[in-house]
Design a protein around this motif. Structure first.
Motif, mmCIF file in Angstrom:
data_model
loop_
_atom_site.group_PDB
_atom_site.id
_atom_site.type_symbol
_atom_site.label_atom_id
_atom_site.label_comp_id
_atom_site.label_asym_id
_atom_site.label_seq_id
_atom_site.Cartn_x
_atom_site.Cartn_y
_atom_site.Cartn_z
ATOM 1 N N ALA A 1 0.834 -1.210 0.000
ATOM 2 C CA ALA A 1 0.000 0.000 0.000
ATOM 3 C C ALA A 1 0.868 1.259 0.000
ATOM 4 O O ALA A 1 0.542 2.245 -0.666
ATOM 5 C CB ALA A 1 -0.930 -0.006 1.211
ATOM 6 N N CYS A 2 1.965 1.225 0.719
ATOM 7 C CA CYS A 2 2.887 2.360 0.750
ATOM 8 C C CYS A 2 3.483 2.580 -0.639
ATOM 9 O O CYS A 2 3.488 3.707 -1.150
ATOM 10 C CB CYS A 2 3.992 2.125 1.774
ATOM 11 N N CYS A 3 3.962 1.529 -1.255
ATOM 12 C CA CYS A 3 4.578 1.657 -2.587
ATOM 13 C C CYS A 3 3.558 2.122 -3.624
ATOM 14 O O CYS A 3 3.879 2.941 -4.488
ATOM 15 C CB CYS A 3 5.229 0.346 -3.004
ATOM 16 N N ALA A 4 2.334 1.640 -3.528
ATOM 17 C CA ALA A 4 1.292 2.076 -4.456
ATOM 18 C C ALA A 4 1.027 3.572 -4.290
ATOM 19 O O ALA A 4 0.880 4.301 -5.271
ATOM 20 C CB ALA A 4 0.013 1.273 -4.231
ATOM 21 N N ALA A 5 0.975 4.035 -3.054
ATOM 22 C CA ALA A 5 0.759 5.462 -2.793
ATOM 23 C C ALA A 5 1.943 6.283 -3.282
ATOM 24 O O ALA A 5 1.773 7.361 -3.859
ATOM 25 C CB ALA A 5 0.527 5.688 -1.303
ATOM 26 N N LEU A 6 3.145 5.773 -3.071
ATOM 27 C CA LEU A 6 4.346 6.496 -3.480
ATOM 28 C C LEU A 6 4.420 6.629 -5.002
ATOM 29 O O LEU A 6 4.876 7.645 -5.521
ATOM 30 C CB LEU A 6 5.586 5.781 -2.937
ATOM 31 N N LYS A 7 3.934 5.619 -5.715
ATOM 32 C CA LYS A 7 3.944 5.674 -7.182
ATOM 33 C C LYS A 7 3.012 6.751 -7.721
ATOM 34 O O LYS A 7 3.200 7.228 -8.836
ATOM 35 C CB LYS A 7 3.592 4.303 -7.762
ATOM 36 N N PRO B 1 13.787 11.442 8.075
ATOM 37 C CA PRO B 1 13.972 11.879 6.687
ATOM 38 C C PRO B 1 14.890 10.964 5.872
ATOM 39 O O PRO B 1 14.641 10.739 4.686
ATOM 40 C CB PRO B 1 14.579 13.277 6.811
ATOM 41 N N LYS B 2 15.924 10.421 6.488
ATOM 42 C CA LYS B 2 16.840 9.535 5.761
ATOM 43 C C LYS B 2 16.119 8.269 5.311
ATOM 44 O O LYS B 2 16.302 7.802 4.187
ATOM 45 C CB LYS B 2 18.055 9.188 6.622
ATOM 46 N N ARG B 3 15.305 7.709 6.180
ATOM 47 C CA ARG B 3 14.539 6.510 5.818
ATOM 48 C C ARG B 3 13.505 6.846 4.747
ATOM 49 O O ARG B 3 13.255 6.055 3.843
ATOM 50 C CB ARG B 3 13.882 5.903 7.041
ATOM 51 N N ALA B 4 12.921 8.030 4.846
ATOM 52 C CA ALA B 4 11.933 8.444 3.840
ATOM 53 C C ALA B 4 12.577 8.551 2.463
ATOM 54 O O ALA B 4 11.962 8.179 1.456
ATOM 55 C CB ALA B 4 11.303 9.769 4.258
ATOM 56 N N MET B 5 13.813 9.022 2.415
ATOM 57 C CA MET B 5 14.506 9.160 1.140
ATOM 58 C C MET B 5 14.872 7.802 0.531
ATOM 59 O O MET B 5 15.145 7.707 -0.657
ATOM 60 C CB MET B 5 15.762 10.023 1.294
ATOM 61 N N GLN B 6 14.850 6.751 1.327
ATOM 62 C CA GLN B 6 15.142 5.405 0.841
ATOM 63 C C GLN B 6 13.910 4.710 0.247
ATOM 64 O O GLN B 6 14.030 3.665 -0.393
ATOM 65 C CB GLN B 6 15.704 4.550 1.978
ATOM 66 N N LEU B 7 12.739 5.283 0.467
ATOM 67 C CA LEU B 7 11.504 4.636 0.023
ATOM 68 C C LEU B 7 11.449 4.352 -1.478
ATOM 69 O O LEU B 7 11.060 3.247 -1.864
ATOM 70 C CB LEU B 7 10.279 5.453 0.429
ATOM 71 N N PRO B 8 11.789 5.313 -2.354
ATOM 72 C CA PRO B 8 11.690 4.979 -3.785
ATOM 73 C C PRO B 8 12.488 3.727 -4.158
ATOM 74 O O PRO B 8 11.973 2.852 -4.860
ATOM 75 C CB PRO B 8 12.236 6.237 -4.479
ATOM 76 N N ALA B 9 13.696 3.621 -3.688
ATOM 77 C CA ALA B 9 14.520 2.442 -4.010
ATOM 78 C C ALA B 9 13.886 1.172 -3.444
ATOM 79 O O ALA B 9 13.871 0.129 -4.121
ATOM 80 C CB ALA B 9 15.928 2.615 -3.472
ATOM 81 N N LYS B 10 13.359 1.257 -2.237
ATOM 82 C CA LYS B 10 12.730 0.076 -1.627
ATOM 83 C C LYS B 10 11.451 -0.320 -2.342
ATOM 84 O O LYS B 10 11.012 -1.459 -2.239
ATOM 85 C CB LYS B 10 12.466 0.323 -0.139
ATOM 86 N N CYS B 11 10.842 0.636 -3.050
ATOM 87 C CA CYS B 11 9.632 0.357 -3.828
ATOM 88 C C CYS B 11 9.956 0.138 -5.304
ATOM 89 O O CYS B 11 9.064 0.207 -6.158
ATOM 90 C CB CYS B 11 8.639 1.508 -3.666
ATOM 91 N N SER B 12 11.238 -0.090 -5.611
ATOM 92 C CA SER B 12 11.700 -0.328 -6.987
ATOM 93 C C SER B 12 11.343 0.830 -7.919
ATOM 94 O O SER B 12 10.900 0.629 -9.050
ATOM 95 C CB SER B 12 11.126 -1.635 -7.533
ATOM 96 N N MET B 13 11.553 2.028 -7.420
ATOM 97 C CA MET B 13 11.298 3.234 -8.203
ATOM 98 C C MET B 13 12.588 4.043 -8.283
ATOM 99 O O MET B 13 13.425 3.986 -7.388
ATOM 100 C CB MET B 13 10.238 4.112 -7.522
ATOM 101 N N ALA B 14 12.722 4.813 -9.322
ATOM 102 C CA ALA B 14 13.870 5.702 -9.448
ATOM 103 C C ALA B 14 13.566 7.003 -8.709
ATOM 104 O O ALA B 14 12.475 7.551 -8.846
ATOM 105 C CB ALA B 14 14.155 6.004 -10.911
#
Length: 103
Positions: free
Chosen positions: A56-62, A85-98
């Protein structure tokens, strides 16, 4: 006495800024709904964060405006509302996004 007034004024300004940030987040933030933000909160928390974001997080981030989210990466207020903030900046990579190039 004057320094006490300044300290109180500064504390009130911080509380007001955090409250405003939370109010904005309650509506939407960078095209992420409150539900999307809530879905991502466990993995960007300052306390015992989850290692991987939920689907759900990755879908929202997309659906989010990533350059807009990048503008918050240096915010000193995020830790006050429990966001790392550092963990938040890691979200795209963890969701397989650039991540955005200018982030």
């Amino acid at each position: 006495m004057e320094w006490k007034l300044r300290s109180v004024a500064l504390a009130m300004a911080v509380v007001l800024a955090v409250a405003c940030t939370m109010e904005v987040a309650a509506q939407s933030l960078c095209k992420m709904s409150q539900e999307g933000l809530d879905a991502c909160r466990p993995c960007i928390s300052t306390v015992k964060p989850a290692e991987q974001p939920s689907d759900a997080c990755c879908a929202a981030l997309k659906q989010a405006d990533l350059p807009c989210l990048c503008s918050y990466k240096n915010s000193v207020l995020l830790p006050y509302i429990g966001i790392d903030p550092k963990r938040a900046m890691q979200l795209p990579a963890k969701c397989s996004m650039a991540a955005p190039q200018q982030c």
